[in-house]
Scaffold this motif. Structure first.
Motif, mmCIF file in Angstrom:
data_model
loop_
_atom_site.group_PDB
_atom_site.id
_atom_site.type_symbol
_atom_site.label_atom_id
_atom_site.label_comp_id
_atom_site.label_asym_id
_atom_site.label_seq_id
_atom_site.Cartn_x
_atom_site.Cartn_y
_atom_site.Cartn_z
ATOM 1 N N ASN A 73 69.206 38.170 139.051
ATOM 2 C CA ASN A 73 70.141 37.825 140.118
ATOM 3 C C ASN A 73 71.265 36.924 139.606
ATOM 4 O OD1 ASN A 73 68.828 39.292 142.089
ATOM 5 N ND2 ASN A 73 67.597 37.560 142.787
ATOM 6 N N ARG A 112 73.727 39.045 137.697
ATOM 7 C CA ARG A 112 74.481 40.003 138.506
ATOM 8 C C ARG A 112 75.438 39.339 139.488
ATOM 9 N NH1 ARG A 112 69.393 43.170 138.779
ATOM 10 N NH2 ARG A 112 68.876 42.009 140.665
ATOM 11 N N HIS A 113 75.041 38.166 140.023
ATOM 12 C CA HIS A 113 75.777 37.638 141.175
ATOM 13 C C HIS A 113 76.336 36.218 141.015
ATOM 14 C CE1 HIS A 113 74.054 41.073 143.273
ATOM 15 N NE2 HIS A 113 72.842 40.657 142.978
ATOM 16 N N ALA A 114 75.737 35.392 140.145
ATOM 17 C CA ALA A 114 75.993 33.955 140.234
ATOM 18 C C ALA A 114 77.304 33.491 139.601
ATOM 19 C CB ALA A 114 74.828 33.183 139.615
ATOM 20 N N ARG A 115 77.743 34.174 138.533
ATOM 21 C CA ARG A 115 78.873 33.674 137.733
ATOM 22 C C ARG A 115 78.577 32.252 137.246
ATOM 23 N NH1 ARG A 115 83.866 35.506 141.721
ATOM 24 N NH2 ARG A 115 83.343 37.729 141.788
ATOM 25 N N ARG A 163 78.115 30.360 141.901
ATOM 26 C CA ARG A 163 78.899 30.291 143.135
ATOM 27 C C ARG A 163 78.065 30.128 144.388
ATOM 28 N NH1 ARG A 163 81.110 36.462 144.047
ATOM 29 N NH2 ARG A 163 79.151 37.575 143.606
ATOM 30 N N PHE A 176 75.577 31.012 147.756
ATOM 31 C CA PHE A 176 75.853 31.839 148.924
ATOM 32 C C PHE A 176 75.420 31.092 150.178
ATOM 33 C CE2 PHE A 176 71.625 33.074 147.394
ATOM 34 C CZ PHE A 176 70.859 32.993 148.539
ATOM 35 N N ALA A 215 72.913 35.306 154.542
ATOM 36 C CA ALA A 215 71.965 36.159 153.828
ATOM 37 C C ALA A 215 70.755 36.466 154.692
ATOM 38 C CB ALA A 215 71.528 35.485 152.527
ATOM 39 N N ARG A 255 71.202 42.573 152.287
ATOM 40 C CA ARG A 255 71.608 41.685 151.194
ATOM 41 C C ARG A 255 70.380 41.048 150.558
ATOM 42 N NH1 ARG A 255 75.455 38.850 148.687
ATOM 43 N NH2 ARG A 255 75.091 36.655 148.204
ATOM 44 N N HIS A 295 68.999 43.419 148.306
ATOM 45 C CA HIS A 295 69.873 43.548 147.141
ATOM 46 C C HIS A 295 69.632 42.429 146.155
ATOM 47 C CE1 HIS A 295 73.239 44.855 144.806
ATOM 48 N NE2 HIS A 295 73.929 43.757 145.023
ATOM 49 N N LEU A 296 69.362 41.232 146.649
ATOM 50 C CA LEU A 296 69.108 40.094 145.783
ATOM 51 C C LEU A 296 67.665 40.060 145.268
ATOM 52 C CD1 LEU A 296 70.953 37.276 147.779
ATOM 53 C CD2 LEU A 296 71.708 38.359 145.666
#
Length: 339
Positions: free
Chosen positions: A252, A255-258, A282, A284, A289, A295, A298-299
């Protein structure tokens, strides 16, 4: 009450006296004269590794608003270990001070063993399926990709010998790079499906291996801290659960955090194992969520929570926009780890 498998008990908290009954004697195997009727005497009945949890549960019930509810092991005089479920209601005076606690004790050994066996079967089946898929990927897609790379190399050599076909070299090189990237990605998928170090070397070694490989692949450093876990083995089901939750949480992050940094903490005490994966990405909005089940899927949160439940654990998510995400797995410990 006895016909239902429940045994009643009555604890005079002020004088620290627990009424002993024949039903309690039958459950614990302890004669009345060998039980002094005190809280300390009750704790002595519990398995040594469960005494801290039982003591803490009694304190919470006596001082807080919640009632007593706990499952723990007792050790009978003949050495037999039994699982019991204990529930209690506190009676208080006008000032809220605990006077008495009345409750029940039930033998739940059979149910606990059945639950443990079912959890083992479910996880074992899932791991077997992962290994099967890993082998299938290696034996089919892996071989096809290897053959493709070999054919592209052969084709390139043939094209090099034909000057008129040289304009196609760039396209062949692009195809080769794409196939090579797919081959490397497939290797990573196989590694995730079949972690080699977990069964052979244990959880700590597997997590170190995974952290190093993940950092090398993602470029994001991981700080790994483990307290009370060094060189200790936990039950296989627990080790697999921890490994898979960490694996999904790191996926995760990538894929998503940057994120720029990840901290993996593992702590163990007498009551539970705590594993947290925190990133500085970043984040959420948790309320958003929670209101969007798709979502959450997805996570991978649903899958992680299901895995935690297999070992009677709980998964907590803490996040807010701009402040990263912390995933915490808590697993109660029923017994000592294995060296």
């Amino acid at each position: 009450m006895q016909a239902s498998g429940l045994t009643l008990w009555d604890w005079d908290v002020v004088n620290d006296r627990i009424a002993w009954t024949p039903a309690l004697r039958a459950l614990t195997g302890l004669e009345a004269q060998r039980f002094d009727g005190s809280r300390a005497g009750l704790l002595k009945l519990a398995h040594p590794d469960d005494r801290p949890r039982l003591s803490a549960a009694l304190d919470r019930a006596l001082t807080g608003p919640q009632e007593l509810g706990i499952e723990y092991r007792i050790v009978r005089p003949d050495g037999a270990v039994r699982w019991v479920a204990e529930h209690g209601h506190v009676l208080r005076d006008a000032h809220g001070r605990a006077l008495r606690m009345i409750g029940t004790l039930a033998d739940v050994t059979r149910r606990r063993h059945t639950e443990d066996a079912l959890r083992e079967v479910r996880v074992s089946a899932a791991e077997d399926e992962r290994r099967r898929i890993g082998h299938e990927l290696h034996d089919t897609f892996g071989q096809h990709l290897s053959l493709m790379l070999l054919q592209l190399s052969t084709l390139r050599r043939q094209v090099e010998q034909q000057p008129a076909a040289h304009p196609h070299l760039a396209q062949i090189d692009r195809l080769y790079r794409t196939a090579h990237e797919l081959d490397e990605a497939l290797d990573q998928v196989e590694l995730q499906l079949r972690p080699p170090a977990l069964g052979e070397l244990g959880l700590e070694a597997a997590l170190i291996h995974t952290a190093n490989a993940w950092t090398a692949d993602s470029g994001i450093p991981i700080a790994l801290h483990d307290a009370g876990l060094q060189d200790l083995r936990l039950p296989p089901l627990m080790e697999t659960t921890v490994y898979r939750v960490v694996q999904e949480a790191l996926a995760n992050v990538r894929r998503h955090a940057r994120a720029q940094r990840v901290v993996l903490n593992i702590e163990r005490d007498d009551e539970e194992l705590r594993v947290s994966i925190a990133d500085d990405g970043r984040g959420f909005e948790q309320a958003v969520a929670a209101a969007a089940p798709a979502r959450s899927r997805h996570l991978g949160l649903v899958g992680m929570r299901e895995r935690a439940a297999l070992v009677a654990g709980a998964l907590e998510i803490q996040s807010e926009p701009g402040h990263g995400v912390t995933v915490t797995l808590r697993i109660p410990l029923d017994g000592p780890p294995v060296h």
